[in-house]
Scaffold this motif. Structure first.
Motif, PDB file in Angstrom:
ATOM      1  N   SER A  39       0.852  -1.197   0.000  1.00 34.56           N
ATOM      2  CA  SER A  39       0.000   0.000   0.000  1.00 34.56           C
ATOM      3  C   SER A  39       0.884   1.241   0.000  1.00 34.56           C
ATOM      4  O   SER A  39       2.083   1.164   0.289  1.00 34.56           O
ATOM      5  N   ILE A  40       0.279   2.368  -0.295  1.00 40.85           N
ATOM      6  CA  ILE A  40       1.024   3.637  -0.239  1.00 40.85           C
ATOM      7  C   ILE A  40       1.593   3.847   1.160  1.00 40.85           C
ATOM      8  O   ILE A  40       2.740   4.265   1.311  1.00 40.85           O
ATOM      9  N   ALA A  41       0.802   3.556   2.186  1.00 42.53           N
ATOM     10  CA  ALA A  41       1.285   3.737   3.565  1.00 42.53           C
ATOM     11  C   ALA A  41       2.525   2.890   3.824  1.00 42.53           C
ATOM     12  O   ALA A  41       3.493   3.360   4.443  1.00 42.53           O
ATOM     13  N   PRO A 100       9.213  -2.709 -10.790  1.00 37.84           N
ATOM     14  CA  PRO A 100       8.160  -2.269 -11.718  1.00 37.84           C
ATOM     15  C   PRO A 100       6.779  -2.197 -11.067  1.00 37.84           C
ATOM     16  O   PRO A 100       5.975  -1.339 -11.426  1.00 37.84           O
ATOM     17  N   SER A 101       6.523  -3.063 -10.100  1.00 38.26           N
ATOM     18  CA  SER A 101       5.231  -3.036  -9.401  1.00 38.26           C
ATOM     19  C   SER A 101       5.071  -1.773  -8.564  1.00 38.26           C
ATOM     20  O   SER A 101       3.964  -1.277  -8.366  1.00 38.26           O
ATOM     21  N   LEU A 102       6.183  -1.271  -8.060  1.00 40.04           N
ATOM     22  CA  LEU A 102       6.138  -0.062  -7.247  1.00 40.04           C
ATOM     23  C   LEU A 102       5.640   1.133  -8.069  1.00 40.04           C
ATOM     24  O   LEU A 102       4.931   2.004  -7.558  1.00 40.04           O
ATOM     25  N   GLY A 136       4.733   7.135  -9.109  1.00 44.09           N
ATOM     26  CA  GLY A 136       5.158   7.366 -10.482  1.00 44.09           C
ATOM     27  C   GLY A 136       6.636   7.595 -10.704  1.00 44.09           C
ATOM     28  O   GLY A 136       7.140   7.348 -11.799  1.00 44.09           O
ATOM     29  N   SER A 137       7.354   8.076  -9.679  1.00 48.56           N
ATOM     30  CA  SER A 137       8.769   8.393  -9.871  1.00 48.56           C
ATOM     31  C   SER A 137       9.465   8.481  -8.519  1.00 48.56           C
ATOM     32  O   SER A 137       8.819   8.545  -7.470  1.00 48.56           O
ATOM     33  N   LEU A 167       8.155   9.769  -4.785  1.00 51.11           N
ATOM     34  CA  LEU A 167       8.432   9.002  -3.566  1.00 51.11           C
ATOM     35  C   LEU A 167       9.064   9.901  -2.500  1.00 51.11           C
ATOM     36  O   LEU A 167       8.664   9.885  -1.332  1.00 51.11           O
ATOM     37  N   ILE A 168      10.022  10.706  -2.905  1.00 52.01           N
ATOM     38  CA  ILE A 168      10.670  11.643  -1.978  1.00 52.01           C
ATOM     39  C   ILE A 168       9.642  12.634  -1.439  1.00 52.01           C
ATOM     40  O   ILE A 168       9.613  12.931  -0.243  1.00 52.01           O
TER      41      ILE A 168
END
Length: 187
Positions: free
Chosen positions: A8-10, A42-44, A49-50, A54-55
């Motif tokens: 998940s994003i969390a 690739p799943s991430l 998106g980049s 993520l940062i």
């Protein structure tokens, strides 16, 4: 039948923040986060998106945590609450120095915390300071407080205090004098 979600994003953001503190910004890669959450890189990209995004997610989560911690210290008499917030700000930066630096770093817009999160963090401090200086001067006083605290903490984290003396005492001295300078004088 769709493939079950494996992360998940969390979880991704939590992993990113852990890697950031352990390995620094250079170590915060999509591959490192993917490995930590148990998916292939690739799943991430289906969720984030980049690397810049993520940062930015890590920076945003960091500022929201800092805001929450400072908000929990907003109780009691305003001078006491402001001093507690200063100590909380410093403790947070010492506990999560890479995340702390990320919050204040200049970089592409995607790597920065969301404006809404920064506004919320600012409102926590401004509301407390307003109880001391009044609403007309609250924003300026909050900026003064933030600039002093960030400057002190940034110097401390970078090892700039090399002239001896007790840095904890210097921090308390700064808080005492800053709060005194904000305290309205009796007529």
């Amino acid at each position: 039948m769709p493939t079950p979600e494996r992360t998940s994003i969390a979880e991704i953001v939590a992993a990113a923040r852990e890697i950031l503190e352990l390995e620094g910004l250079a170590g915060l890669t999509m591959a490192a986060v993917a490995e930590r959450v148990g998916v292939r890189a690739p799943s991430l990209y289906k969720r984030v998106g980049s690397r810049d995004e993520l940062i930015g997610l890590a920076a945003d989560a960091t500022v929201r945590e800092l805001s929450s911690r400072l908000g929990a210290l907003d109780r009691g008499e305003p001078r006491t609450a402001i001093a507690a917030m200063a100590h909380g700000f410093r403790a947070f930066a010492r506990e999560k120095p890479a995340g702390y630096h990320l919050v204040f770093a200049l970089g592409p817009e995607a790597t920065r915390p969301r404006t809404e999160s920064l506004t919320q963090a600012t409102e926590v401090l401004t509301r407390t300071i307003a109880r001391l200086v009044g609403p007309d001067d609250a924003l300026e006083a909050a900026r003064l407080f933030t600039a002093w605290a960030h400057g002190f903490v940034g110097m401390e984290l970078s090892g700039a205090f090399r002239m001896g003396g007790d840095v904890d005492r210097a921090f308390d001295y700064g808080i005492d004098h800053l709060v005194a300078s904000l305290t309205p004088m009796a007529p």
